[in-house]
Motif scaffolding. Structure first.
Motif, PDB file in Angstrom:
ATOM      1  N   ARG A 273       1.898   2.772 -14.080  1.00  0.00           N
ATOM      2  CA  ARG A 273       3.141   2.244 -13.512  1.00  0.00           C
ATOM      3  C   ARG A 273       3.920   3.373 -12.872  1.00  0.00           C
ATOM      4  NH1 ARG A 273       5.494  -2.337 -17.606  1.00  0.00           N
ATOM      5  NH2 ARG A 273       3.676  -3.672 -17.503  1.00  0.00           N
ATOM      6  N   LEU A 274       4.590   3.041 -11.749  1.00  0.00           N
ATOM      7  CA  LEU A 274       5.410   4.054 -11.097  1.00  0.00           C
ATOM      8  C   LEU A 274       6.542   3.419 -10.325  1.00  0.00           C
ATOM      9  CD1 LEU A 274       4.854   4.652  -7.737  1.00  0.00           C
ATOM     10  CD2 LEU A 274       2.635   5.085  -8.670  1.00  0.00           C
ATOM     11  N   ILE A 275       7.525   4.251  -9.984  1.00  0.00           N
ATOM     12  CA  ILE A 275       8.636   3.880  -9.122  1.00  0.00           C
ATOM     13  C   ILE A 275       8.450   4.680  -7.843  1.00  0.00           C
ATOM     14  CG2 ILE A 275      11.133   3.947  -8.790  1.00  0.00           C
ATOM     15  CD1 ILE A 275      11.424   3.807 -11.830  1.00  0.00           C
ATOM     16  N   ALA A 276       8.527   4.026  -6.682  1.00  0.00           N
ATOM     17  CA  ALA A 276       8.339   4.703  -5.393  1.00  0.00           C
ATOM     18  C   ALA A 276       9.501   4.359  -4.467  1.00  0.00           C
ATOM     19  CB  ALA A 276       7.015   4.273  -4.759  1.00  0.00           C
ATOM     20  N   SER A 277       9.934   5.358  -3.685  1.00  0.00           N
ATOM     21  CA  SER A 277      11.038   5.169  -2.739  1.00  0.00           C
ATOM     22  C   SER A 277      10.622   5.653  -1.364  1.00  0.00           C
ATOM     23  CB  SER A 277      12.257   5.972  -3.179  1.00  0.00           C
ATOM     24  OG  SER A 277      12.684   5.584  -4.451  1.00  0.00           O
ATOM     25  N   GLY A 278      11.035   4.922  -0.341  1.00  0.00           N
ATOM     26  CA  GLY A 278      10.746   5.319   1.030  1.00  0.00           C
ATOM     27  C   GLY A 278      11.016   4.179   1.981  1.00  0.00           C
ATOM     28  N   ARG A 279      10.559   4.337   3.218  1.00  0.00           N
ATOM     29  CA  ARG A 279      10.764   3.330   4.259  1.00  0.00           C
ATOM     30  C   ARG A 279       9.498   2.500   4.412  1.00  0.00           C
ATOM     31  NH1 ARG A 279      14.649   2.891   7.934  1.00  0.00           N
ATOM     32  NH2 ARG A 279      15.304   5.046   7.634  1.00  0.00           N
ATOM     33  N   ILE A 280       9.659   1.190   4.315  1.00  0.00           N
ATOM     34  CA  ILE A 280       8.545   0.246   4.460  1.00  0.00           C
ATOM     35  C   ILE A 280       8.143   0.153   5.932  1.00  0.00           C
ATOM     36  CG2 ILE A 280       7.918  -2.212   4.330  1.00  0.00           C
ATOM     37  CD1 ILE A 280       8.051  -1.097   1.602  1.00  0.00           C
ATOM     38  N   SER A 281       6.858   0.091   6.185  1.00  0.00           N
ATOM     39  CA  SER A 281       6.363  -0.225   7.520  1.00  0.00           C
ATOM     40  C   SER A 281       5.273  -1.278   7.372  1.00  0.00           C
ATOM     41  CB  SER A 281       5.824   1.032   8.218  1.00  0.00           C
ATOM     42  OG  SER A 281       4.706   1.529   7.535  1.00  0.00           O
TER      43      SER A 281
ATOM     44  N   ASP B 187       0.845  -1.190   0.000  1.00  0.00           N
ATOM     45  CA  ASP B 187       0.000   0.000   0.000  1.00  0.00           C
ATOM     46  C   ASP B 187       0.879   1.238   0.000  1.00  0.00           C
ATOM     47  OD1 ASP B 187      -2.348  -1.520   0.128  1.00  0.00           O
ATOM     48  OD2 ASP B 187      -2.290  -1.592   2.311  1.00  0.00           O
ATOM     49  N   VAL B 188       0.579   2.161  -0.896  1.00  0.00           N
ATOM     50  CA  VAL B 188       1.274   3.438  -0.955  1.00  0.00           C
ATOM     51  C   VAL B 188       0.272   4.478  -0.477  1.00  0.00           C
ATOM     52  CG1 VAL B 188       2.508   5.049  -2.440  1.00  0.00           C
ATOM     53  CG2 VAL B 188       2.573   2.620  -2.956  1.00  0.00           C
ATOM     54  N   VAL B 189       0.647   5.268   0.558  1.00  0.00           N
ATOM     55  CA  VAL B 189      -0.291   6.207   1.173  1.00  0.00           C
ATOM     56  C   VAL B 189       0.317   7.607   1.164  1.00  0.00           C
ATOM     57  CG1 VAL B 189      -1.573   6.791   3.267  1.00  0.00           C
ATOM     58  CG2 VAL B 189      -1.190   4.384   2.671  1.00  0.00           C
ATOM     59  N   TRP B 190      -0.437   8.556   0.613  1.00  0.00           N
ATOM     60  CA  TRP B 190      -0.060   9.959   0.652  1.00  0.00           C
ATOM     61  C   TRP B 190      -1.005  10.644   1.633  1.00  0.00           C
ATOM     62  CZ3 TRP B 190      -0.065   7.292  -4.003  1.00  0.00           C
ATOM     63  CH2 TRP B 190       1.158   7.247  -4.681  1.00  0.00           C
TER      64      TRP B 190
ATOM     65  N   PHE C  33       4.551   5.186   3.323  1.00  0.00           N
ATOM     66  CA  PHE C  33       3.897   6.465   3.562  1.00  0.00           C
ATOM     67  C   PHE C  33       4.663   7.594   2.883  1.00  0.00           C
ATOM     68  CE2 PHE C  33       2.226   4.042   7.164  1.00  0.00           C
ATOM     69  CZ  PHE C  33       0.893   4.390   7.105  1.00  0.00           C
ATOM     70  N   ASN C  34       3.927   8.480   2.221  1.00  0.00           N
ATOM     71  CA  ASN C  34       4.465   9.675   1.574  1.00  0.00           C
ATOM     72  C   ASN C  34       5.778   9.419   0.833  1.00  0.00           C
ATOM     73  OD1 ASN C  34       2.333  11.319   2.482  1.00  0.00           O
ATOM     74  ND2 ASN C  34       3.355  11.606   4.450  1.00  0.00           N
ATOM     75  N   PRO C  35       5.758   8.484  -0.125  1.00  0.00           N
ATOM     76  CA  PRO C  35       7.007   8.148  -0.806  1.00  0.00           C
ATOM     77  C   PRO C  35       7.411   9.204  -1.830  1.00  0.00           C
ATOM     78  CG  PRO C  35       5.204   7.037  -1.865  1.00  0.00           C
ATOM     79  CD  PRO C  35       4.628   7.743  -0.656  1.00  0.00           C
ATOM     80  N   LYS C  36       8.690   9.197  -2.164  1.00  0.00           N
ATOM     81  CA  LYS C  36       9.136   9.900  -3.366  1.00  0.00           C
ATOM     82  C   LYS C  36       8.689   8.987  -4.493  1.00  0.00           C
ATOM     83  CE  LYS C  36      13.270  11.738  -1.246  1.00  0.00           C
ATOM     84  NZ  LYS C  36      14.738  11.719  -1.243  1.00  0.00           N
ATOM     85  N   TYR C  37       8.195   9.553  -5.572  1.00  0.00           N
ATOM     86  CA  TYR C  37       7.710   8.686  -6.650  1.00  0.00           C
ATOM     87  C   TYR C  37       7.991   9.311  -8.008  1.00  0.00           C
ATOM     88  CZ  TYR C  37       3.739  11.837  -7.063  1.00  0.00           C
ATOM     89  OH  TYR C  37       2.956  12.942  -7.249  1.00  0.00           O
ATOM     90  N   GLU C  38       8.011   8.443  -8.999  1.00  0.00           N
ATOM     91  CA  GLU C  38       8.225   8.841 -10.384  1.00  0.00           C
ATOM     92  C   GLU C  38       7.219   8.066 -11.229  1.00  0.00           C
ATOM     93  OE1 GLU C  38      11.537   7.857 -13.782  1.00  0.00           O
ATOM     94  OE2 GLU C  38      12.225   8.110 -11.728  1.00  0.00           O
TER      95      GLU C  38
END
Length: 132
Positions: free
Chosen positions: A103-111, A86-89, A120-125
């Motif tokens: 399609r997207l690329i997302a970066s951040g810390r998994i919880s 789940d990606v949450v903004w 949560f609130n990932p950097k994305y492309e």
């Protein structure tokens, strides 16, 4: 007969073609997503651990607006062929380009939340539409 199980033998062109013809559409899409994650140099979602900083890629299956503690939150399910996350903004009602099938690329810390991986609130492309 050889001692190598059939699944471990190198597949010839005919075998690969027959495997693709006998596979379901969902299996083919999952395989394509796994290959895409590998070529992009991203971590497979199925391999992500709690509190790990990752870069993942995949296709958005669903996008919903679901308030969390009275704050708007845009939630999307990202699938890469190995697992979903789940990606949450938080604080967002919508984001241009974030829609099912994209399609997207997302970066951040998994919880982990309720047994599911969350970013949560990932950097994305966003991936270009022409590649889909």
């Amino acid at each position: 007969m050889s001692a190598v199980p059939r699944s471990e033998k190198p597949a010839g062109r005919l075998r690969r073609m027959l495997d693709r013809l006998s596979s379901s559409q969902e299996d083919l899409e999952s395989e394509e997503l796994r290959e895409d994650a590998e070529t992009a140099g991203c971590t497979r979602i199925g391999d992500c651990q709690d509190r790990q900083v990752v870069t993942v890629t995949g296709t958005l299956r669903t996008v919903t607006l679901r308030p969390r503690a009275g704050v708007p939150a845009l939630e999307a399910e990202l699938f890469d062929g190995s697992a979903a996350l789940d990606v949450v903004w938080l604080g967002r009602r919508s984001i241009v380009g974030i829609e099912p099938g994209r399609r997207l690329i997302a970066s951040g810390r998994i919880s982990l939340s309720r047994g599911r991986r969350v970013l949560f609130n990932p950097k994305y492309e966003l991936r270009p539409l022409g590649r889909e």
